[in-house]
Design an enzyme around this catalytic site. Structure first.
Site, PDB file in Angstrom:
ATOM      1  N   LYS A 188       0.749  -1.068  -0.006  1.00 63.51           N
ATOM      2  CA  LYS A 188       0.081   0.045   0.001  1.00 63.51           C
ATOM      3  C   LYS A 188       1.091   1.373   0.040  1.00 63.51           C
ATOM      4  CE  LYS A 188       0.840   1.418   4.571  1.00 63.51           C
ATOM      5  NZ  LYS A 188       1.523   2.549   4.919  1.00 63.51           N
ATOM      6  N   ASP A 197      -2.238  -1.424  10.438  1.00 59.06           N
ATOM      7  CA  ASP A 197      -2.381  -1.322   9.033  1.00 59.06           C
ATOM      8  C   ASP A 197      -3.117  -2.568   8.480  1.00 59.06           C
ATOM      9  OD1 ASP A 197      -1.100   1.264   8.980  1.00 59.06           O
ATOM     10  OD2 ASP A 197       0.390   0.402   7.882  1.00 59.06           O
TER      11      ASP A 197
END
Ligand code: C5P
Length: 266
Positions: A8, A127
């Protein structure tokens, strides 16, 4: 079972406060990108993990092993082929953990309820819940209060991967003031590029000035947006076309770069 475990970037990241539990509240926009590790899961007599990158510790700090343990250590041989650099703010370990949760749940038909899976994910790292969702997402809390945003696939990206590494915990330690959240974006992200800021940039750039130079070089090379991912050290740039991105890449001779694109799903 063979699956990709995607990295990401953060289009923006504001630190909005310090919490009683020692973590920070933040407001971020996560984006799944095409750069990925590959994970193979095969039934076996017992749980084992191998990794082609000798620098990844295979002890109980390993997020893949912790994810497998959270699901009761089912007997599976896991092979991890790394492409996502560690310590670069690209969420590699978190992605591997989410991929492991999803793959083992499916393979062993555990039928873990989605809220429980998200809870296990958050226990592994702030995350990790995003990687269960994928695509583009607005997040608050520690990063686990997630709202999916309209799909944004195929945006050409150039990742600049400096040798310098940044510890996430240390980067949070550099934050001395907090930002006001701006809320869920109502237009396409690039309509208001000035809102896409990363509060880690100033403190991290102060000690690693080369990172600021990489950001400026991406903008000078025509990037629509450039910024640090997470707490760094990766600096990402988004371009209108893949050709512009590839031309920009030629300018970065003395630092590792990776061409990638945003992806719209897990
Ligand atoms: O959750 P994760 O293990 O990825 O966080 C690593 C470190 O980053 C934490 O120990 C904490 O110091 C810091 N952190 C934080 N606030 C967050 C996420 C991480 O303070 N929202």
């Amino acid at each position: 079972m063979r699956v990709r475990s995607y990295a990401k970037i953060n289009w923006s990241l504001r630190i909005t406060g310090r919490r009683a539990d020692g973590y920070h509240d933040l407001e971020t926009i996560f984006q799944l990108i095409s750069l990925h590790d590959t994970m193979a899961f095969d039934r076996a007599d017992r749980m084992t993990l191998t990794c082609d990158d000798a620098s990844i510790p295979l002890d109980q700090s390993n997020l893949v092993l912790r994810a497998a343990r959270a699901l009761g250590n089912p007997p599976v041989k896991i092979e991890l082929r790394k492409e996502i650099p560690a310590g670069g703010g690209l969420g590699g370990g978190s992605s591997n953990a989410a991929t492991t949760l999803r793959a083992l749940d499916e393979m062993f038909e555990l039928h873990t309820p989605a809220p429980r899976l998200r809870e296990l994910a958050l226990a592994l790292g702030s995350d990790v819940p995003f990687f269960l969702l994928g695509g583009t997402a607005y997040a608050t809390g520690r990063g686990e209060v997630l709202t999916p945003l309209p799909p944004l696939g195929g945006v050409p990206l150039l990742l600049v991967l400096p040798e310098e590494r940044v510890s996430t915990a240390e980067a949070f330690g550099l934050i001395s003031s907090y930002s006001k959240p701006v809320g869920i974006p109502r237009q396409t992200l690039f309509a208001r590029p000035e809102l896409l800021v990363n509060d880690f940039e100033e403190p991290v750039f102060a000690s690693l000035p080369r990172l600021r130079e990489h950001k400026n070089a991406l903008l000078a090379a025509g990037a629509l947006w450039a910024g640090m991912s997470g707490s760094g050290s990766t600096i990402a740039g988004a371009f209108e076309t893949a050709a512009e991105r590839d031309a920009a890449r030629q300018r970065f001779a003395d630092v590792r770069t990776v061409a990638a694109e945003s992806i719209a799903t897990v």
